[in-house]
Every structure is written in structure tokens, then in C-alpha cells.
Design an enzyme around this catalytic site. Structure first.
Site, PDB file in Angstrom:
ATOM      1  NE  ARG A 320      -4.013   0.504   0.824  1.00  0.00           N
ATOM      2  CZ  ARG A 320      -5.265   0.718   0.393  1.00  0.00           C
ATOM      3  NH1 ARG A 320      -5.560   1.811  -0.303  1.00  0.00           N
ATOM      4  NH2 ARG A 320      -6.217  -0.157   0.625  1.00  0.00           N
ATOM      5  NE  ARG A 352      -8.883   7.343  10.343  1.00  0.00           N
ATOM      6  CZ  ARG A 352      -9.622   8.162  11.078  1.00  0.00           C
ATOM      7  NH1 ARG A 352      -9.259   8.455  12.318  1.00  0.00           N
ATOM      8  NH2 ARG A 352     -10.723   8.698  10.585  1.00  0.00           N
ATOM      9  CD  GLU A 724      -7.565   2.755   5.772  1.00  0.00           C
ATOM     10  OE1 GLU A 724      -6.609   2.216   6.327  1.00  0.00           O
ATOM     11  OE2 GLU A 724      -8.047   2.360   4.688  1.00  0.00           O
TER      12      GLU A 724
END
Length: 794
Positions: A320, A352, A724
Site C-alpha cells: 500500500r 489507519r 482512512e
């Protein structure tokens, strides 16, 4: 027929309805795991934790502990009846250390007793003989030695090396990014009740009930169908309860199975902080080429994550970070490599943003460096690098952007509403007139991809029962941790049936009602579970429409639901009256719902695909003031414009944006994790670890939602996720602090400062910039106008 009704249901979607448990939260009536009534004959569990970061276990002496008052069980790794490893994806996470300990705080022995105090005292009486081994505690050493928990991964587009060689300008650098403690209000907690046929009922504060079900079954050596996990709510999660809730749950289950007595475990703040992982610290190294306008032509970025001792979710988290290292910018020819470094610290985990914030911070650092090297406003450099048009709308992992012009429109809107240019001039004037106090401002964007990057997790289920009095029982696979997920799903079902949300009761998330659930994470809670609930409601509604049309001999188009009533050509009846009639006619009033996100895929071997269903966008402008003699600073004003598509609940969305921004500011300013040379965490509680307080927030705080921009993708009522993405808006505060520091030298020197920007780091970065300034000729005469009036901060 429904087109004739122009008024919306008061409590349906798009309305700012308050949180369904809000009153319970503020009055203390909300029931959390630790608030549940104690079972008869209940045991309390406490763990003995390792004192070493890396050591071999030579002997464990539990004799004294076993003889202490109230002690019912003392368990070690040898007492686990099933699998010892509770790693969520990859192995490497023993429930209790067997031969070797790999971080300070690792559980080695668990003690159960009649009271919590007895369990704690007995756990401290356990004696362990260790042979100390050399730990690896520094990410640089781990990277140099290739000490990894997983293999590196690379994404590449074009010829990055050639682009750097051809570039008019080039910068190289590195940035260290600190981790972050979750610091949820409710710590890790679980209560387990043995049931007949060797089953277990587990009340867990978890974001991932199915994972707890699977792992409890695994450590006990039983089938998953013998384990039921119940989660009504959490007092915060932020990713810290996605995998890390498994340890306490499995320990309690082993003891409950062994003793056949209910067992409870609630970690103290200190033990919770020592035992569980944090946001991953990162070391980023970059080489960047750009032209004289500041536009990128090629980048090479290495992202090394401090994963701690085991993989946990580090594979997907580093992925990510790699996906989001571009943030809102077209990188040109690019090569991005992610390293998952093993150190002897607690295994770091989801938080988060899930790696996205760390990746974004790197490119924002690069934008600021380019701007100062060219003498430009950083905002101008940012906008020149935004994705735009057919030639510059593809990411370095080959996903094409569908809304590439939205962010530029949002930036224009925020520049105007925040009065950016006039304030920039005012800040320059202020800084010219003050020697000690300096102001800074930054406007930074967010482009955040929505979907689990592990594709199979993008699925959800729901269950709806409509009772004969017209009330509705709703259950879905998501978990409520204060973010308002249940409220939104209530509103979705109310919209389908056109009834008040008060008539819909959402019950605890349970693995015996909705099976095989994905964790509530990746901002996907409302997208997945809301759509599953809508599908279930649509199924029941269609049955009602078909029944009513046949019963009243009208067409289905002549059946309409609105404001608690059902309209049938020329007559009306209440919703509950139709339900009663349908029941008497043997129409099923229960349905499951299921949803899986379409169109997403990622080929890891090719490092290419469409891992995200869509992107959520945001822009934030933050202004700060710093004291150059102490490094202290204050946030003065923040303006935010955020894209949530067609909002399901604007009030909850704005609350999430405000909270996400605050948490992002905390990560990048005050929240500093510190370990000593032995690997012991020195910041295990609020006395040494500072989360942001109300006094740390700007006195002028403006949040707006983008209007009339429904999600172009087919999401639930065209909404967008909001959990998020707002956290990354806090990057604007970090950049604003660096802008204030850079003003000491007229923005000609880029401050070298890692994150978080603690007052100490601000002080030393300011000193470094000041030293660079004194080595240059003065910009202008008139330095006598400078004054050190600290009262400006009052």
C-alpha cells in the site's frame, strides 16, 4: 410511480443523523467487552512478558506461581492443544514463545486466577532463565543485512535510470518516518465462555471476528463451527484490532478449554503497548529528476519498513505504501521498491491508512524540496505534477485514473475559500518583521485508493429479518469501532424500505449470523457491508412488490414505498400492514445479502493492474507558527475540502474527517515512539507518549465536503469511503512546519527534518537552516525591523 414523491425520508441516506450509539457513548451506557457482567466461576488472565529483545529460553520455573492463592492454571507453549502459530497470513507469530523470544514484551507464560490481582502477582512470580542473543533493532542494519520477513517487491514503469540521467535537475535524499501507537480508548479485551461439545463463545474487541474464530479454532484443534465470536462495539480500533486482538482471545480460549471455566483477559495500557505492534516506521531513500518548471521526469524510490519480528500484515502494508508513493502526482518513469525489514521489536501491524500515509509523506517531501530548489511556491509545483489528461493519467502500477481533473478543481476551490494567496503574502510580511516567531503554511492533496489490495477480502455479507410488526433485525459482517458504520448501514436499509431508522435494530457482529467476513479495515466498511445490506433489503422489497402487485391486481410499477407507507395505485397502507399481509400469504421476510467489489485485480508478477475500485480525494491547507528559539509550535488555522461522493451521512463524514486529520497531525508532530538500546519501549503510556489534545487543534478549523460529485462507480448510493483518507490531510501541518522553518533562510534551504516534527527536531532543523542563512549575504537591509515578540503566540 415513486418518481412522483419528491420528498426524501428524513432518516434515509444523505442525512446528517447522529451516531446510533452516540447517547450511550457520552453517558457511559455503551457496553464494551470489559463492561460485560462477569460469568460465575470466571478466571482472569495475565501474561508474563519477555524482558529481552532476543534471547534463547533455557528454562521456565512456574513452581511459585502455581502455588499462589487463587491460581487455577499456568500455561506455556507446551500446553497449547492445537497449532501454536497465530500469524494472520504468514507464520511466525507464536501464541506463547517456545524456544526463543524476539521482542521485549513477548508473552511467554499465561497465568489464570480467581482475580485479576492474583493473576498479575502470579505472572510476576514466574522465573525464566535466558541466554541473551544479539538483537537487530535498527532498520538500517536490517536493510543492510537483508534481514527481511518477506521478499522485496518492485513496481516499475519506463526507464527510471535513463530519465534521471537525462533530467535537467536532480535531487537525492532520504527520510525517516516514525511509527504511531494506536492508543484506542478501549484496550485489547476478551471474555470467553466454554460451551457444550467443546465449543467456545468469544466476546472480543476485534475488527476481524472471522479471524478470531479461525485462530481460536486452530489453537484448540477444533472446527470453526464450534467457535462463535461476538463483537458489539469497540472503543476504537484504527487497525490495532485487526490482527493483534487474536493473542488475548486465543490465550483466554486455551485456558477456558483447559479449565472449563469462563476466562477474561483485559490488557493494561502498559502491557497493551508493550505486547502489540504499531504503525510501521519507514526509511525512504529517493532519487528524483525534474525539469526547470518542477515537473517530475523520473523517480527511484526505496521504501523500507520496520516490520518488527514477524510478517503480520507487513506484506500488504508495504504494498500500500508503494501504491501511494505517487499520492496525487504523475511520476514519469519510475521504479519503486518495497523492503520488509525484520527487527527484534513487537510485530508492527495495520494502522489507519495502512502504509499509504508513509508513502505519501515521501512524495510530499520531494515536492517541497523541488520547490525550494527552484524558488517556487510548493503549491505551484504540486499542481504542475497533478495527474491530468490522457497522457498523464496512469499510475506507476498501470491503473488509469477516471477522475483525474477533480483534484485540480478541488484545489482551486480551497485556494479561494482559504484565501491562500493573500495569506501567503501576509505570512511573508509577518516573517520579515519577526526574528523569533515564524509562520508557515502548506496546501497538500490526498488521492487514496479504496479497496483491499488483497483482492479476495473485497467481499461482505448481511442478514435481514423483517418481523410481522414491521420492525427489522439487521446484521452485517462489519464491526463498529466508533466510526458510525452501523448508523450508515441503518440508513441504507431505511432508504430501501422508506421507513425510520428507529425501526431497524442492528445487533452485534457474530460469526454465526454472517460467516467468512473480511476485517473492517481499508475504509471498506460502508462500501462492502452497506452494499450487502442493501442487496438483502432489495431482495425482500422486491418480494413485497411482486406480492402486492399480484394481490391487489396492479402492476409492479404501481407499488411505491415512501415515508413509512406503501402506495398501491389508488390506495395506501402502512408498511407494517403490508408486512403482516405478506406473512399471512407465506412470503419470506428474511434474506441474506452479499457483495463483492467488481473490476479490481493486481498481477503481482507484472506489478500491474487495477487494485483500487476508485479513489477518494482531499485537500488541506494548514497554517502554523513556530518559536525558533525553543522549537515549539502551534496550529493556527486549517481548511479542508474532502471528497466523499454522495455522502451517506454528512455529519458522521465530517466527524471522521476532523478526527482523521487530528490523528494524522498527531502522528507527524507529537507522537514519538522511543526505544532504548536494549529494545525496550520507553513510551508505553500517556506520561511519555503524547497524543493530540483539543488544545493542539487549530482555533480556526473549517471542513467542507465536495458537493454534487457522486461517485462515478456503482457504490452504495454513489458514496465514497471516508475512514482512512482524511488522516493524510495531516501531512499539510507537517509541511507547514517545514515551511515556517524554511522562512528563516528566505525559503532557500530545505529543512532536513524527519517525522515526527517534535519541538526538538524543529529546533535543530531551524538551527541548521539558520546556519545556512548566516553563510549567505543578507537578502536586504532593514534587519532592525525584526523583533522577538512572543506575545504573538498568546
Amino acid at each position: 410511480m415513486e418518481a412522483r414523491f419528491k420528498a426524501d425520508l428524513v432518516t434515509g441516506v444523505t442525512r446528517g443523523k447522529k451516531h446510533e450509539s452516540g447517547d450511550k457513548h457520552v453517558t457511559g451506557a455503551a457496553t464494551y467487552v470489559a463492561d460485560r457482567l462477569s460469568f460465575a466461576n470466571q478466571l482472569y488472565l495475565h501474561a508474563h512478558l519477555s524482558d529481552y529483545a532476543h534471547a534463547r529460553i533455557k528454562a521456565i520455573d512456574t513452581t511459585t506461581a502455581r502455588s499462589m492463592p487463587g491460581v487455577a492454571a499456568v500455561i506455556t507453549a507446551e500446553d497449547v492443544p492445537g497449532a501454536l502459530d497465530i500469524g494472520p497470513v504468514y507464520g511466525g507469530d507464536p501464541l506463547l514463545a517456545r524456544d526463543v523470544v524476539e521482542y521485549v514484551g513477548q508473552p511467554v507464560v499465561a497465568v489464570a486466577a480467581d482475580t485479576a490481582d492474583q493473576a498479575r502477582a502470579a505472572a510476576h512470580a514466574v522465573r525464566i532463565d535466558y541466554e541473551e542473543l544479539r538483537p537487530i533493532l535498527d532498520i538500517r542494519e536490517a536493510l543492510e543485512r537483508e534481514h527481511f520477513v518477506l521478499d522485496p517487491h518492485r513496481q516499475e514503469r519506463g526507464d527510471a535510470d535513463g530519465a534521471l540521467q537525462r533530467a535537467r535537475n536532480r535531487i537525492d535524499g532520504e527520510l525517516e518516518i516514525g511509527g504511531q501507537e494506536h492508543f484506542y480508548l478501549e484496550g485489547q479485551a476478551v471474555a470467553v465462555m466454554p460451551t457444550e461439545d467443546d465449543g467456545m463463545l468469544v466476546y472480543s474487541s476485534t475488527q476481524n471476528p472471522t479471524e478470531i474464530q479461525k485462530l481460536v479454532a486452530s489453537v484448540l484443534g477444533i472446527d470453526m463451527n464450534a467457535v462463535t465470536v461476538d463483537t458489539r462495539r469497540m472503543g476504537g480500533g484504527f487497525g490495532g484490532k485487526e490482527t493483534q486482538a487474536a493473542g488475548p482471545a486465543c490465550l483466554a480460549a486455551v485456558v477456558a478449554n483447559r479449565t472449563q471455566r469462563p476466562t477474561r483477559m483485559r490488557l493494561s495500557r502498559r502491557d497493551d503497548t508493550l505486547m502489540t505492534g504499531k504503525r510501521h516506521p519507514f526509511l525512504a531513500r529517493y532519487q528524483v529528476g525534474y525539469d526547470d518548471t518542477g515537473r517530475l521526469s523520473g523517480v527511484i524510490i526505496d521504501l523500507a519498513a520496520n516490520c518488527g519480528y514477524s510478517p503480520d500484515l507487513s506484506g500488504a502494508i508495504v504494498d500500500r505504501a508503494m501504491f501511494h508513493v505517487d499520492n496525487a502526482y504523475y511520476l514519469g518513469d519510475a521504479r519503486v521498491t518495497g523492503y520488509r525489514c525484520k527487527t527484534h521489536l513487537a510485530s508492527n501491524t495495520a494502522f489507519r491508512g495502512f502504509g499509504g500515509p508513509q508513502g505519501m509523506l515521501v512524495i510530499e517531501e520531494i515536492m517541497d524540496r523541488i520547490a525550494r530548489g527552484l524558488g517556487l511556491d510548493p503549491l505551484e509545483v504540486r499542481r504542475r505534477n497533478y495527474y491530468d489528461g490522457a497522457a498523464r493519467n496512469t499510475t506507476h502500477y498501470y491503473q488509469t485514473l477516471e477522475q483525474d481533473g477533480l483534484l485540480d478543481e478541488m484545489t482551486t476551490q480551497l485556494v479561494e475559500s482559504a484565501d491562500y494567496h493573500a495569506r501567503r503574502e501576509a505570512i511573508d510580511t509577518f516573517n520579515d518583521a519577526h526574528r523569533v516567531l515564524k509562520r508557515g503554511m502548506a496546501l497538500t492533496p490526498v488521492k487514496f485508493g479504496i479497496s483491499f489490495t488483497t483482492t479476495f477480502l473485497n467481499q461482505a455479507g448481511a442478514l435481514i429479518h423483517v418481523y410481522t410488526d414491521g420492525s427489522i433485525h439487521l446484521n452485517h459482517g462489519g464491526t463498529e469501532m466508533g466510526q458510525g458504520l452501523n448508523t450508515k448501514v441503518q440508513q441504507i436499509v431505511a432508504e430501501v424500505f422508506q421507513i425510520e431508522t428507529d425501526r431497524i435494530r442492528i445487533t452485534a457482529t457474530r460469526t454465526d449470523k454472517v460467516p467468512n467476513t473480511s476485517p473492517t479495515a481499508a475504509s471498506s466498511g460502508a462500501d462492502l457491508n452497506g452494499m450487502a445490506a442493501r442487496n438483502a433489503a432489495d431482495t425482500i422489497r422486491q418480494r413485497l412488490v411482486d406480492f402486492a402487485a399480484a394481490h391487489f391486481r396492479i402492476t409492479p410499477e404501481e407499488v411505491a414505498f415512501w415515508n413509512g407507507m406503501v402506495y398501491l395505485r389508488n390506495e395506501t397502507m402502512t408498511f407494517e400492514a403490508l408486512i403482516g399481509l405478506a406473512y399471512q400469504s407465506r412470503i419470506s421476510l428474511s434474506s441474506t445479502g452479499y457483495y463483492r467489489t467488481p473490476k479490481i485485480h493486481y498481477d503481482r508478477d507484472r506489478a500491474a493492474g487495477k487494485p483500487f475500485y476508485y479513489f477518494a480525494y482531499g485537500v488541506a491547507c494548514s497554517e502554523v507558527i513556530i518559536d525558533t528559539q525553543t522549537g515549539e509550535y502551534r496550529l493556527l488555522r486549517t481548511d479542508i475540502l474532502h471528497d466523499v461522493g454522495q455522502s451517506l451521512n454528512p455529519a458522521i463524514d465530517i466527524g471522521q474527517i476532523e478526527g482523521g486529520y487530528a490523528q494524522g497531525v498527531g502522528w507527524l508532530t507529537t507522537e514519538e515512539l522511543v526505544w532504548d538500546e536494549s529494545g525496550r519501549l520507553m513510551t508505553p503510556g500517556p506520561a511519555t507518549y503524547k497524543i493530540p489534545a483539543a488544545s493542539d487543534m487549530p482555533s480556526a478549523f473549517h471542513v467542507d465536503l465536495v458537493e454534487s460529485r457522486p461517485n462515478p462507480e456503482d457504490t452504495v448510493f454513489r458514496s465514497k469511503a471516508v475512514g482512512e483518507p482524511p488522516l493524510m490531510l495531516g501531512i499539510s501541518a507537517w509541511c507547514a512546519i517545514k515551511d515556517a522553518i524554511a522562512s528563516v533562510d528566505g525559503h532557500r534551504t530545505h529543512p532536513v527534518m524527519d517525522a515526527p516534527a517534535t519541538p526538538e527536531r524543529v529546533f535543530w532543523a531551524t538551527r541548521s537552516v539558520s546556519d545556512a542563512s548566516t553563510s549567505r549575504p543578507a537578502r536586504h537591509a532593514g534587519s532592525e525591523r525584526h523583533r522577538s515578540d512572543r506575545a504573538v503566540t498568546e
